[in-house]
Structure formats: C-alpha cells, structure tokens
Design an enzyme around this catalytic site. Structure first.
Site, PDB file in Angstrom:
ATOM      1  N   ASP A  65       1.445  -0.977   0.340  1.00 22.91           N
ATOM      2  CA  ASP A  65      -0.246  -0.250  -0.233  1.00 22.91           C
ATOM      3  C   ASP A  65       0.827   1.540   0.267  1.00 22.91           C
ATOM      4  O   ASP A  65       2.149   0.753  -0.599  1.00 22.91           O
ATOM      5  CB  ASP A  65      -0.812   0.264   1.293  1.00 22.91           C
ATOM      6  CG  ASP A  65      -2.737   0.776   0.862  1.00 22.91           C
ATOM      7  OD1 ASP A  65      -2.405   1.869   0.459  1.00 22.91           O
ATOM      8  OD2 ASP A  65      -3.354   0.449   0.918  1.00 22.91           O
ATOM      9  N   HIS A 123       0.327   2.357  -3.156  1.00 21.93           N
ATOM     10  CA  HIS A 123       0.293   3.097  -3.947  1.00 21.93           C
ATOM     11  C   HIS A 123       0.306   4.572  -3.876  1.00 21.93           C
ATOM     12  O   HIS A 123       0.485   5.399  -5.275  1.00 21.93           O
ATOM     13  CB  HIS A 123      -1.176   2.713  -3.211  1.00 21.93           C
ATOM     14  CG  HIS A 123      -2.001   1.934  -3.247  1.00 21.93           C
ATOM     15  ND1 HIS A 123      -3.108   1.468  -2.724  1.00 21.93           N
ATOM     16  CD2 HIS A 123      -2.007   0.405  -4.099  1.00 21.93           C
ATOM     17  CE1 HIS A 123      -3.498   0.378  -2.863  1.00 21.93           C
ATOM     18  NE2 HIS A 123      -2.467   0.149  -3.420  1.00 21.93           N
TER      19      HIS A 123
END
Length: 431
Positions: free
Chosen positions: A247, A281
């Site tokens: 992430d 991300h």
C-alpha cells in the site's frame, strides 16, 4: 525545514544491557514472557538496552516501556505468532477510528524514550494461509444478525457514535493489527532493522512526538501494508529508509470523520529524506484519514522507481472526512517510473462527492523533480464548482515519457504555476 530538523533528536539510554535469554525459563515455547520481563526490569531499573541475541525467537505481542531500547542483533529473527488467543486487547486506532483491538505486535502507550534498533529482522508471519488474510472474508455477527467484516462493523460503530469503550474487537473477532503501534509516546527511535509479513500497517506512531525512523527496511506486500503512517504526530523524521510495500509507502494521517474531529490534532512537521521507494500506492501520501489536517511536510532527496508505484505524491480525502493540508514541499526527487502521476490529488476519495466538510489542499511546491515515465504529471480531482485545491507550484522539473496527450488532468484547482518545467523535452508554461 532546518529549524524543525534540529528539534528532532533521538533518545539515548544508560549503558546497561538485559539479555532476553537470561529471563527465559527453558520451558515456554514462546519467548513472550522472557522479553516482557526483560523490558520491565530494564525500565524499572532506570533504563538501558534489552538485547535479543542472534537466533530465531517466537513470541506473542510485546509491550515497550519507557527508557528501553529493544536491540536486535545482526542475525536475530524475532518472529510473531499468529495465534489470536495470545493477543491481549488494547486501545488503538484502525484507519483513523478509535477502538479496542487485539494488540499490535509491538505496542507502547504513554511511554517516553523508547527505541527498536539493530540489524535484525521482525517477522509478522502474516500470509495468505493464515487468519490475517482470511479475516477479510470471515466476518462476525452484527447486532441485527448479519455477518459482516470486522472493519465494516467498526465503521458502522463510528457512524452510530458508539462509545469507544464499547468498540471492542478481541481474539477471533480481532481486526488485523498494526505491526508497531506507538500511542501517545515521546522521544522515539526506530533504526536499522528489517520488517516484513505484517498483518496491517507496518509502523504506526499515533499522537506521538519527536519520532526518528532511520535506516529501516520495510518489505511487506500484504493487504493494507502501508510502510509508515505517522498519525496526529509532531516532529517526525523518516530518513534513509527502504520501502517495498503493498500500500502507500508513507501515509500521513490525522483521524477519520467524527473521531478525527473529536481529537482535532493535525500531523505536522514531517520530514522525509534520502529514502528509496519501490512498490506501493504512493511514495508519500497524505490521507485519506486526514480529518485533523496536516501542516508542514518536507520530502527531499528520495528515489522512487517501480512500475507498481502508482503515484509519487498523493493527497486524498473526501467531503465527509474533510481536513486542511497545507505547506507541502517536495524537492530533489528522482523518479524512474510510476504507474499514474507525479502528483495525484483526490478530494472525492472512494467516490464520495457530497458532504459538509470539504477538504482544502494548498501551498504544494515541487522542485527539481525528474521522471522518466508516467501517465500524467498532475492528476488533480477536486470539485467542479469550488477551488479547494490552491497554489500548486512546479519549478526546475523535467518529466519524460509522459504517456497521455493531456499531460495534466485537473478539476477544481486554481493558481497552478510552472517555472522552467519541461515535458517530453518541450518547455511547459501553463495549463
């Protein structure tokens, strides 16, 4: 920045050492009691170093205490059990929402002068074949008899204003916990170690001050595996770290919705320098749980490069979360490639486009950024009829390999300026 940098100083510890094997009774299958006894002895006797020597040691969650440096020797592997029956329940936050949950693997509350150092490895053992992954679909019974995911139930408790003391998730009904959660602590040092296979966020300083994270390797690709998430913290230095995560590499936060407005404590004075980001991300994200706001972030002298790195800088919220983000300074960043944009801003995160708390993002400066491949330079998704994104300034930047003909995708932003910026070898002066 230099003024803030000089305010951040790592703790020091007395020259006394407590070796965990000296506290081991020889019968336990886990070293949990030995580690916690060594930490308690060290703290109660004025502080020092708790040494985890070379070798592999299995433990349940452990709790840090004031004036203790938990030191991992070079060949140490501190491995954490996945048996949720061995996890006590503690006060924490999950994605910006206050609750009582099964303990993070390393936890501290209200402690001063704490550290984790050394070249060893922290292994959370989270994987697709244990409950840390299964929980995403297992679920528990809600009051109306429906089976829901634990995090979904926590979100509903927040919406229904259920008191925090009643938001309890324990044992088999626990929510995947953070690896390291340091809550309301001061004078923190995390240095040198490698952390992987985390059940949730890797490093989560919460409502803490004077935090140094240096030379840590964060390598974990599980669900919600943010690398480092300072939340409602002040004076944080993240330096010379390596990120390869599932992430956001770094995600700066300050609470979510009414819980965030109750505390109303921003994250401020955050310095990220000389780090290396691979998968994630975003290289550095602010949000999405940013209700308390964020002020004064410096990102400099970093390398970011991966086809699985979505964005370099990302700022995100929505009109139910709100939050003012201001004074973000990014300079001297070398980008090999990223999947989407150099700067991505989302003010309707998770497709929430209505609400009473419009986020405001302003004074964002990018200087001396070079990139070899991206879809966009800017991807700014604000509100059509309101300019809640303001004052974006790019200077001395060179962006190559920009794939989209419209190099900027911009909605709801004003006062975007360019100085000495080239895109695909051509000077770029205006929108």
């Amino acid at each position: 920045m230099e003024k803030v940098y000089n305010q951040i100083s790592p703790p020091t510890f007395p020259d006394k050492t407590y070796v965990i094997t000296d506290y081991y009774n020889g019968k336990d299958s886990l070293y949990t009691d030995a580690i916690n006894r060594a930490i308690e002895a060290c703290s109660s006797q004025g502080g020092g170093t708790v040494l985890v020597p070379d070798g592999e040691f299995l433990t349940a969650p452990i709790r840090l205490k004031s004036n203790v440096n938990l030191h991992l020797s070079n060949s140490t592997i501190l491995k954490f059990t996945t048996d949720y029956n061995l996890f006590e329940t503690v006060l924490t936050r999950i994605e910006g929402i206050d609750c009582h949950n099964i303990s993070p693997l390393i936890y501290a509350y209200g402690e001063n002068n704490i550290a984790i150092t050394g070249k060893g490895k922290l292994d959370g053992q989270a994987s697709t074949d244990n409950w840390f992954a299964e929980q995403r679909i297992r679920g528990i019974k809600s009051e109306n008899g429906e089976t829901v995911n634990e995090k979904t139930l926590l979100y509903q408790m927040k919406e229904d204003s259920i008191p925090v003391k009643e938001r309890i998730f324990e044992k088999a009904n626990g929510i995947r916990p953070q690896f390291i959660n340091l809550y309301k602590c001061k004078n923190i040092l995390l240095e040198g170690f490698t952390i992987n296979r985390s059940p949730f966020w890797l490093i989560h300083p919460l409502l803490s001050e004077n935090v140094t994270i240096k030379g840590v390797k964060m390598q974990s690709h599980g669900p919600n595996n943010d690398g480092c998430d300072p939340e409602s913290c002040e004076n944080v230095l993240i330096e010379d770290c390596d990120f390869d995560t599932g992430d956001d590499c770094i995600a700066i936060k300050s609470g979510r919705d009414e819980d965030g407005r109750y505390w109303n404590i921003p994250c401020k004075n955050i310095i990220v320098r000389e780090c290396r980001m691979k998968d994630g991300h975003a290289g550095v994200a602010i949000g999405s749980e940013i209700t308390g706001g964020c002020h004064n972030v410096w990102v400099e002298n970093c390398q970011m490069d991966s086809p699985e790195l979505d964005r370099i800088i990302r700022i995100k919220s929505n009109p139910m979360r709100g939050g003012n983000v201001e004074n973000v300074f990014v300079r001297n960043i070398t980008v090999g490639e990223c999947k989407q944009s150099i700067l991505g801003i989302e003010q309707k995160y998770w497709h929430v486009d209505e609400g009473p708390y419009l986020p405001l993002f302003e004074n964002i400066h990018l200087e001396n950024i070079t990139s070899k491949k991206s879809q966009y330079v800017l991807h700014l998704d604000g509100f059509d009829d309101k300019s809640q994104i303001r004052n974006i300034y790019l200077k001395d930047c060179s962006f190559e390999g920009v794939e989209k003909p419209e190099i900027n995708k911009v909605t709801g932003a004003e006062n975007i300026r360019f100085e000495n910026v080239t895109v695909n070898g051509e000077p770029f002066h205006e929108m």
